[in-house]
Design a protein around this motif. Structure first.
Motif, PDB file in Angstrom:
ATOM      1  N   ASN A 157       0.827  -1.211   0.000  1.00  0.00           N
ATOM      2  CA  ASN A 157       0.000   0.000   0.000  1.00  0.00           C
ATOM      3  C   ASN A 157       0.860   1.260   0.000  1.00  0.00           C
ATOM      4  N   LEU A 158       1.939   1.236   0.757  1.00  0.00           N
ATOM      5  CA  LEU A 158       2.861   2.375   0.773  1.00  0.00           C
ATOM      6  C   LEU A 158       3.375   2.665  -0.627  1.00  0.00           C
ATOM      7  N   LEU A 159       3.815   1.632  -1.322  1.00  0.00           N
ATOM      8  CA  LEU A 159       4.386   1.832  -2.651  1.00  0.00           C
ATOM      9  C   LEU A 159       3.353   2.367  -3.640  1.00  0.00           C
ATOM     10  N   GLN A 160       2.090   2.116  -3.377  1.00  0.00           N
ATOM     11  CA  GLN A 160       1.023   2.601  -4.262  1.00  0.00           C
ATOM     12  C   GLN A 160       0.747   4.086  -4.069  1.00  0.00           C
ATOM     13  N   ILE A 161       0.967   4.611  -2.855  1.00  0.00           N
ATOM     14  CA  ILE A 161       0.496   5.978  -2.573  1.00  0.00           C
ATOM     15  C   ILE A 161       1.603   6.982  -2.252  1.00  0.00           C
ATOM     16  N   ALA A 162       2.856   6.564  -2.181  1.00  0.00           N
ATOM     17  CA  ALA A 162       3.945   7.507  -1.916  1.00  0.00           C
ATOM     18  C   ALA A 162       4.310   8.239  -3.201  1.00  0.00           C
ATOM     19  N   THR A 163       4.026   9.525  -3.256  1.00  0.00           N
ATOM     20  CA  THR A 163       4.265  10.311  -4.476  1.00  0.00           C
ATOM     21  C   THR A 163       5.062  11.578  -4.218  1.00  0.00           C
ATOM     22  N   HIS A 164       4.854  12.241  -3.077  1.00  0.00           N
ATOM     23  CA  HIS A 164       5.602  13.458  -2.772  1.00  0.00           C
ATOM     24  C   HIS A 164       7.039  13.091  -2.408  1.00  0.00           C
ATOM     25  N   SER A 165       7.915  14.077  -2.536  1.00  0.00           N
ATOM     26  CA  SER A 165       9.345  13.811  -2.330  1.00  0.00           C
ATOM     27  C   SER A 165       9.632  13.213  -0.956  1.00  0.00           C
ATOM     28  N   TRP A 166       9.053  13.796   0.101  1.00  0.00           N
ATOM     29  CA  TRP A 166       9.362  13.294   1.449  1.00  0.00           C
ATOM     30  C   TRP A 166       8.733  11.918   1.685  1.00  0.00           C
ATOM     31  N   GLU A 167       7.616  11.645   1.020  1.00  0.00           N
ATOM     32  CA  GLU A 167       7.000  10.321   1.152  1.00  0.00           C
ATOM     33  C   GLU A 167       7.887   9.257   0.501  1.00  0.00           C
ATOM     34  N   ILE A 168       8.451   9.603  -0.653  1.00  0.00           N
ATOM     35  CA  ILE A 168       9.346   8.662  -1.338  1.00  0.00           C
ATOM     36  C   ILE A 168      10.613   8.451  -0.515  1.00  0.00           C
ATOM     37  N   GLY A 169      11.186   9.529  -0.011  1.00  0.00           N
ATOM     38  CA  GLY A 169      12.392   9.404   0.794  1.00  0.00           C
ATOM     39  C   GLY A 169      12.173   8.561   2.041  1.00  0.00           C
ATOM     40  N   THR A 170      11.051   8.771   2.699  1.00  0.00           N
ATOM     41  CA  THR A 170      10.736   7.992   3.904  1.00  0.00           C
ATOM     42  C   THR A 170      10.460   6.540   3.544  1.00  0.00           C
ATOM     43  N   ALA A 171       9.798   6.317   2.419  1.00  0.00           N
ATOM     44  CA  ALA A 171       9.551   4.942   1.964  1.00  0.00           C
ATOM     45  C   ALA A 171      10.864   4.233   1.654  1.00  0.00           C
ATOM     46  N   LEU A 172      11.795   4.921   1.009  1.00  0.00           N
ATOM     47  CA  LEU A 172      13.093   4.315   0.689  1.00  0.00           C
ATOM     48  C   LEU A 172      13.844   3.936   1.967  1.00  0.00           C
ATOM     49  N   GLU A 173      13.795   4.816   2.963  1.00  0.00           N
ATOM     50  CA  GLU A 173      14.444   4.506   4.238  1.00  0.00           C
ATOM     51  C   GLU A 173      13.761   3.318   4.916  1.00  0.00           C
ATOM     52  N   ALA A 174      12.431   3.289   4.863  1.00  0.00           N
ATOM     53  CA  ALA A 174      11.688   2.188   5.486  1.00  0.00           C
ATOM     54  C   ALA A 174      12.015   0.858   4.811  1.00  0.00           C
ATOM     55  N   LEU A 175      12.093   0.856   3.491  1.00  0.00           N
ATOM     56  CA  LEU A 175      12.451  -0.375   2.768  1.00  0.00           C
ATOM     57  C   LEU A 175      13.859  -0.835   3.133  1.00  0.00           C
ATOM     58  N   THR A 176      14.781   0.124   3.252  1.00  0.00           N
ATOM     59  CA  THR A 176      16.164  -0.227   3.584  1.00  0.00           C
ATOM     60  C   THR A 176      16.240  -0.870   4.967  1.00  0.00           C
ATOM     61  N   GLU A 177      15.583  -0.253   5.945  1.00  0.00           N
ATOM     62  CA  GLU A 177      15.625  -0.797   7.304  1.00  0.00           C
ATOM     63  C   GLU A 177      14.890  -2.136   7.397  1.00  0.00           C
ATOM     64  N   LEU A 178      13.819  -2.272   6.637  1.00  0.00           N
ATOM     65  CA  LEU A 178      13.009  -3.488   6.697  1.00  0.00           C
ATOM     66  C   LEU A 178      13.692  -4.673   6.026  1.00  0.00           C
ATOM     67  N   GLU A 179      14.194  -4.445   4.819  1.00  0.00           N
ATOM     68  CA  GLU A 179      14.649  -5.553   3.973  1.00  0.00           C
ATOM     69  C   GLU A 179      16.163  -5.710   3.903  1.00  0.00           C
ATOM     70  N   TRP A 180      16.868  -4.606   4.066  1.00  0.00           N
ATOM     71  CA  TRP A 180      18.317  -4.624   3.834  1.00  0.00           C
ATOM     72  C   TRP A 180      19.026  -3.995   5.027  1.00  0.00           C
ATOM     73  N   ARG A 181      18.822  -4.593   6.186  1.00  0.00           N
ATOM     74  CA  ARG A 181      19.317  -3.999   7.429  1.00  0.00           C
ATOM     75  C   ARG A 181      20.809  -3.689   7.348  1.00  0.00           C
ATOM     76  N   SER A 182      21.593  -4.562   6.717  1.00  0.00           N
ATOM     77  CA  SER A 182      23.046  -4.357   6.664  1.00  0.00           C
ATOM     78  C   SER A 182      23.427  -3.150   5.822  1.00  0.00           C
ATOM     79  N   LEU A 183      22.499  -2.663   4.990  1.00  0.00           N
ATOM     80  CA  LEU A 183      22.752  -1.465   4.196  1.00  0.00           C
ATOM     81  C   LEU A 183      22.239  -0.199   4.876  1.00  0.00           C
ATOM     82  N   SER A 184      21.517  -0.362   5.964  1.00  0.00           N
ATOM     83  CA  SER A 184      20.987   0.795   6.683  1.00  0.00           C
ATOM     84  C   SER A 184      22.012   1.276   7.698  1.00  0.00           C
TER      85      SER A 184
END
Length: 356
Positions: free
Chosen positions: A12-39
């Motif tokens: 759902n996040l990926l469907q509705i994140a469109t503004h710059s800060w929403e995308i940036g926060t989504a990218l950070e959330a994906l990094t922490e969620l899926e790629w912890r060693s890259l965060s």
């Protein structure tokens, strides 16, 4: 929260994140969620230059799309920020990661884009007389939100750069947090939302306080995981103290069901799950970092509230409207940042319990 629930929240996040800060926060959330060693909460900095196939792929692909979509490659901000200075920089960490790990070492497109974004922040954006970078482009105005958007990027750029230049950038990121705290913090420890210029918001907005605490935490962890950590011991101590000020002040106003109100200390405000989720994520991260468990009972209550506030289809209910700050989301409306905050909370809760 179950893996299935988290999968739906992410979709759902990926469907509705469109503004710059929403995308940036989504990218950070994906990094922490899926790629912890890259965060900045996982591995050391800088990250590996070469990544195994598909590691970080969704984050890198999204950052690549944004850089490739720049209408003018010489434009300084990474993306249109809707008048905000800080918000486009929220995407910068993912762009820097993409550049650092690129397979074609002759491709300088991402390095250029990341450098332009940094140049805009440091050399072109309006500032207060004492050097606080404005969150708005059309006037000097400071928003608590800025602390999550720009200082973590400046710090990350510095951690990857290394040397005296990298140390300078890490210190700039710290200094921006310090200046913002001087302008926005009230004696209670809570921060005002917006000061200076036209259209100030002096309420202790829950999401604003969460943005500030979470942003300072990312700066702290970037410094701590960098090769320059030993040169910034006092700055790390300050950041820990400043984060704790917000967290401890906020939870004093937690309601019996676990929620915080949108204006944290105003009894006639309304329950807001967005700020509750992000502040709980910061609380778990700080407990893992410091060993101080004094705020964990509040975080656990908040976690259980958020868990019960996510629908079977993966939407977080009872959020503030992130575009108005002072009204609840409409019955059929959803908060992109609230969706990201659920992922950030899940990741922080998981990592805390893995380390405890």
């Amino acid at each position: 929260m179950s893996e299935e629930t988290i999968k739906l929240v992410k979709r759902n996040l990926l469907q509705i994140a469109t503004h710059s800060w929403e995308i940036g926060t989504a990218l950070e959330a994906l990094t922490e969620l899926e790629w912890r060693s890259l965060s900045v909460f996982g591995g050391s900095l800088p990250p590996p230059v070469q990544l195994p196939k598909d590691v970080g792929a969704d984050v890198i692909n999204w950052a690549t799309q944004i850089v490739k979509a720049k209408p003018d490659p010489n434009a300084l901000p990474l993306i249109d920020g809707d008048g905000a200075v800080g918000d486009p920089a929220s995407i910068g960490v993912a762009v820097e990661l993409t550049n650092w790990t690129r397979t074609d070492r002759n491709d300088h497109e991402f390095s250029t884009a990341a450098g332009h974004q940094l140049t805009y922040l440091l050399d072109h954006a309006p500032r207060t007389e004492d050097g606080a970078i404005s969150h708005r482009a059309d006037q000097v105005q400071l928003w608590a939100d800025f602390v999550y958007m720009a200082p973590p990027y400046i710090a990350y750029y510095g951690a990857l750069k290394g040397g005296s230049g990298g140390l300078s950038l890490l210190k700039i990121a710290y200094q921006q947090c310090k200046l913002y705290r001087q302008y926005l913090r009230d004696p209670s420890g809570l921060w005002k939302h917006i000061v200076l210029g036209n259209g100030q918001d002096l309420h202790h907005w829950g999401t604003g306080n969460a943005w500030a605490a979470a942003g300072m935490l990312r700066v702290l962890e970037t410094i701590r995981h960098s090769k320059l950590a030993s040169s910034m011991k006092s700055e790390q101590a300050d950041l820990k103290s400043w984060i704790n000020e917000i967290v401890s002040a906020a939870w004093q106003h937690q309601h019996t069901n676990g929620t915080l109100f949108n204006f944290i200390d105003e009894s006639d405000s309304f329950a807001d799950s967005s700020s509750t989720a992000l502040l709980a994520s910061v609380t778990y991260r700080m407990a893992a970092l410091t060993g101080d468990s004094s705020q964990l009972a509040a975080a656990d209550k908040a976690y259980n509230l958020i868990k019960s506030s996510v629908t079977s289809s993966g939407w977080l209910r009872n959020t503030v409207d992130p575009l108005t700050f002072n009204t609840a989301s409409a019955a059929n409306g959803h908060s992109p940042e609230g969706q990201a905050f659920v992922l950030l909370l899940h990741s922080a809760y998981r990592d805390y319990h893995a380390s405890a």
